[in-house]
Design a protein around this motif. Structure first.
Motif, mmCIF file in Angstrom:
data_model
loop_
_atom_site.group_PDB
_atom_site.id
_atom_site.type_symbol
_atom_site.label_atom_id
_atom_site.label_comp_id
_atom_site.label_asym_id
_atom_site.label_seq_id
_atom_site.Cartn_x
_atom_site.Cartn_y
_atom_site.Cartn_z
ATOM 1 N N ASP A 49 -3.441 15.878 56.497
ATOM 2 C CA ASP A 49 -4.714 16.286 55.889
ATOM 3 C C ASP A 49 -4.520 17.140 54.641
ATOM 4 O O ASP A 49 -5.473 17.415 53.921
ATOM 5 C CB ASP A 49 -5.553 17.091 56.897
ATOM 6 N N LEU A 50 -3.284 17.578 54.421
ATOM 7 C CA LEU A 50 -3.038 18.421 53.247
ATOM 8 C C LEU A 50 -3.125 17.582 51.975
ATOM 9 O O LEU A 50 -2.631 16.459 51.929
ATOM 10 C CB LEU A 50 -1.649 19.057 53.339
ATOM 11 N N ILE A 51 -3.773 18.156 50.964
ATOM 12 C CA ILE A 51 -3.845 17.432 49.697
ATOM 13 C C ILE A 51 -3.392 18.347 48.566
ATOM 14 O O ILE A 51 -3.294 19.573 48.735
ATOM 15 C CB ILE A 51 -5.280 16.953 49.380
ATOM 16 N N PHE A 52 -3.096 17.756 47.434
ATOM 17 C CA PHE A 52 -2.920 18.552 46.226
ATOM 18 C C PHE A 52 -3.317 17.709 45.035
ATOM 19 O O PHE A 52 -2.763 16.654 44.777
ATOM 20 C CB PHE A 52 -1.485 19.049 46.059
ATOM 21 N N ASP A 53 -4.337 18.163 44.330
ATOM 22 C CA ASP A 53 -4.734 17.486 43.089
ATOM 23 C C ASP A 53 -5.354 18.527 42.155
ATOM 24 O O ASP A 53 -5.125 19.722 42.332
ATOM 25 C CB ASP A 53 -5.687 16.325 43.384
ATOM 26 N N GLU A 54 -6.138 18.077 41.201
ATOM 27 C CA GLU A 54 -6.686 19.013 40.208
ATOM 28 C C GLU A 54 -7.875 19.811 40.736
ATOM 29 O O GLU A 54 -8.525 20.533 40.000
ATOM 30 C CB GLU A 54 -7.081 18.256 38.938
ATOM 31 N N SER A 55 -8.182 19.657 42.013
ATOM 32 C CA SER A 55 -9.321 20.412 42.558
ATOM 33 C C SER A 55 -8.864 21.657 43.319
ATOM 34 O O SER A 55 -9.671 22.369 43.888
ATOM 35 C CB SER A 55 -10.133 19.513 43.499
ATOM 36 N N CYS A 56 -7.547 21.902 43.303
ATOM 37 C CA CYS A 56 -7.013 23.001 44.123
ATOM 38 C C CYS A 56 -6.939 24.308 43.340
ATOM 39 O O CYS A 56 -5.873 24.930 43.235
ATOM 40 C CB CYS A 56 -5.648 22.625 44.673
ATOM 41 N N GLY A 57 -8.058 24.728 42.793
ATOM 42 C CA GLY A 57 -8.066 25.925 41.963
ATOM 43 C C GLY A 57 -7.942 27.220 42.742
ATOM 44 O O GLY A 57 -7.570 28.253 42.204
ATOM 45 N N GLN A 58 -8.239 27.170 44.031
ATOM 46 C CA GLN A 58 -8.244 28.415 44.812
ATOM 47 C C GLN A 58 -6.844 29.015 44.929
ATOM 48 O O GLN A 58 -5.852 28.298 45.014
ATOM 49 C CB GLN A 58 -8.805 28.131 46.208
ATOM 50 N N ASN A 59 -6.800 30.332 44.917
ATOM 51 C CA ASN A 59 -5.554 31.056 45.120
ATOM 52 C C ASN A 59 -5.500 31.432 46.601
ATOM 53 O O ASN A 59 -6.353 32.154 47.097
ATOM 54 C CB ASN A 59 -5.586 32.312 44.239
ATOM 55 N N LEU A 60 -4.504 30.920 47.312
ATOM 56 C CA LEU A 60 -4.491 31.081 48.775
ATOM 57 C C LEU A 60 -3.710 32.297 49.245
ATOM 58 O O LEU A 60 -3.669 32.593 50.442
ATOM 59 C CB LEU A 60 -3.859 29.837 49.418
ATOM 60 N N THR A 61 -3.085 32.998 48.317
ATOM 61 C CA THR A 61 -2.095 33.991 48.732
ATOM 62 C C THR A 61 -2.676 35.113 49.580
ATOM 63 O O THR A 61 -2.003 35.662 50.429
ATOM 64 C CB THR A 61 -1.382 34.595 47.513
ATOM 65 N N LYS A 62 -3.956 35.449 49.355
ATOM 66 C CA LYS A 62 -4.492 36.590 50.087
ATOM 67 C C LYS A 62 -4.566 36.334 51.593
ATOM 68 O O LYS A 62 -4.499 37.266 52.389
ATOM 69 C CB LYS A 62 -5.878 36.964 49.562
ATOM 70 N N TYR A 63 -4.715 35.070 51.970
ATOM 71 C CA TYR A 63 -4.781 34.755 53.402
ATOM 72 C C TYR A 63 -3.538 35.230 54.140
ATOM 73 O O TYR A 63 -3.589 35.550 55.320
ATOM 74 C CB TYR A 63 -4.915 33.242 53.608
ATOM 75 N N LEU A 64 -2.408 35.246 53.431
ATOM 76 C CA LEU A 64 -1.149 35.589 54.101
ATOM 77 C C LEU A 64 -1.139 37.025 54.607
ATOM 78 O O LEU A 64 -0.491 37.333 55.601
ATOM 79 C CB LEU A 64 0.032 35.398 53.140
ATOM 80 N N VAL A 65 -1.866 37.898 53.913
ATOM 81 C CA VAL A 65 -1.802 39.319 54.245
ATOM 82 C C VAL A 65 -2.205 39.572 55.698
ATOM 83 O O VAL A 65 -1.607 40.392 56.383
ATOM 84 C CB VAL A 65 -2.679 40.146 53.270
#
Lengths: 315, 51
Positions: A49-65
């Motif tokens: 289900d994982l995707i990567f294209d030009e719609s992935c503008g979100q920065n996910l790093t904060k979730y890791l905290v």
């Protein structure tokens, strides 16, 4: 470009099966094809289900905290700099995360797409990149727009299209020819009172929802945020122009030296306030004063929390 | 801070940071008076508009 999603899915599957990661933080299909959403994959079977294209503008790093599991994360160049900032801040430990880096030449700004096409994004049923163009299919008709015209402003100013740290790189290295963030030049040309009026105008839309703060990867004070603090009561929750300006100025100062200009605040803003015009200016000042570029060197001491006798004095 | 204020349209002279020890009363009055003086000048120049 479609091949990247597959490579990511394979890698995610491998990491989950080998136990190197318990959760993969990546992107999945969002409400419309122009805006992917965060996807947490915990079972190898879901990796596809994982995707990567030009719609992935979100920065996910904060979730890791706040994740307690061993995580692997998918980052673009800008996101990787946020990771560096978080590691420097001791919010994350480098050994505990697996970083899958993906070079990128820009992400699509859903707001710009909306403006260009003149239709709600919910009507877009398909989006794909075709060289210099983006093809969007809405209501059965094909719309072709120039990619350069619909990517985020921050992407045109991107100096780091390739991740600065990572355990793995998926995809070809990207090149960028950064320009100064559009809009900053105009502000520089204004007089003081024009600038005051400018900020009053753009910030008048602010509803004090704090989405900018919540989305910001380096805004990590959590319960101790100045806007909620009642003792001492520095800032009221009024929505008048002075308080809004006060809030944004304070935020800029709080993230100075750690903010990488990733633009997540601006992306998250429901009122579309150009917040990156504040933070990118701050990044420029840091570079100018301390010769320091946030989020590029994991070992570098943070300029505003380290004292050096030769520190410059702002005049 | 001083560099950031003008970006928001606020005159940088509206902000000072100065180290004054508890034993330096004289320096303290000097700093405050000169700051006040500068603010009055700015007011005359019309730079202290409400944001």
């Amino acid at each position: 470009m479609g091949g990247r999603s597959e490579l990511i899915a394979n890698k995610a599957k491998e990491l989950l099966e080998s136990g190197k990661a318990q959760v993969i933080v990546g992107y999945g299909c969002g409400a419309n094809p122009a805006a992917a959403k965060a996807l947490f994959v915990r079972e190898a079977g879901q990796a596809a289900d994982l995707i990567f294209d030009e719609s992935c503008g979100q920065n996910l790093t904060k979730y890791l905290v706040n994740l307690e599991e061993k995580a692997a994360i998918i980052v673009k160049g800008c996101d990787s700099r946020s990771l560096v900032s978080l590691i420097q801040d001791n919010e994350l430990s480098r050994d505990e995360i697996y970083i899958i880096g993906i070079p990128c030449d820009g992400m699509i700004d859903p707001q710009k797409v909306k403006k260009q096409l003149g239709i709600p994004l919910s009507e877009v049923t398909e989006m794909r990149r075709d060289g210099e163009d983006v093809v969007l299919i809405a209501n059965g008709t094909e719309n072709r727009v120039k990619f350069a015209e619909v990517r985020f402003d921050r992407c045109t100013a991107c100096k780091f299209p390739n991740p600065v740290i990572g355990d793995e790189l998926i995809g070809e290295k990207a090149e960028s020819s950064p320009v100064r963030l559009p809009g900053l030049e105009d502000i520089d040309k204004m007089t003081l009172s024009e600038r005051r009026r400018f900020w009053q105008d753009v910030l008048s839309a602010c509803i004090r929802c704090y989405a900018c703060r919540n989305a910001c990867p380096v805004c990590v004070c959590q319960d101790a945020c100045i806007v909620q603090n009642r003792v001492p009561h520095w800032m009221s929750s009024k929505t008048d122009d002075r308080e809004k300006l006060f809030f944004q100025m304070t935020r800029a100062m709080h993230v100075a030296g750690r903010c990488t200009g990733c633009g997540e605040c601006e992306r998250a803003c429901p009122m579309n306030i150009p917040l990156n015009l504040i933070n990118q200016k701050m990044v420029e000042i840091m570079e100018d004063l301390f010769d320091y570029e946030p989020g590029t060197d994991i070992e570098a001491p943070l300029p505003l929390s380290t004292y050096r006798p030769e520190d410059p004095e702002a005049k | 801070m001083k560099k950031m204020l003008p970006h928001f349209g606020i005159h940088p002279d509206r902000f000072i940071a100065e180290w004054v020890s508890a034993s330096e009363g004289e320096k303290f009055t000097k700093v405050v008076s000169s700051f006040l003086g500068r603010l009055r000048e700015l007011k005359k120049e019309g730079e202290l508009g409400r944001t």
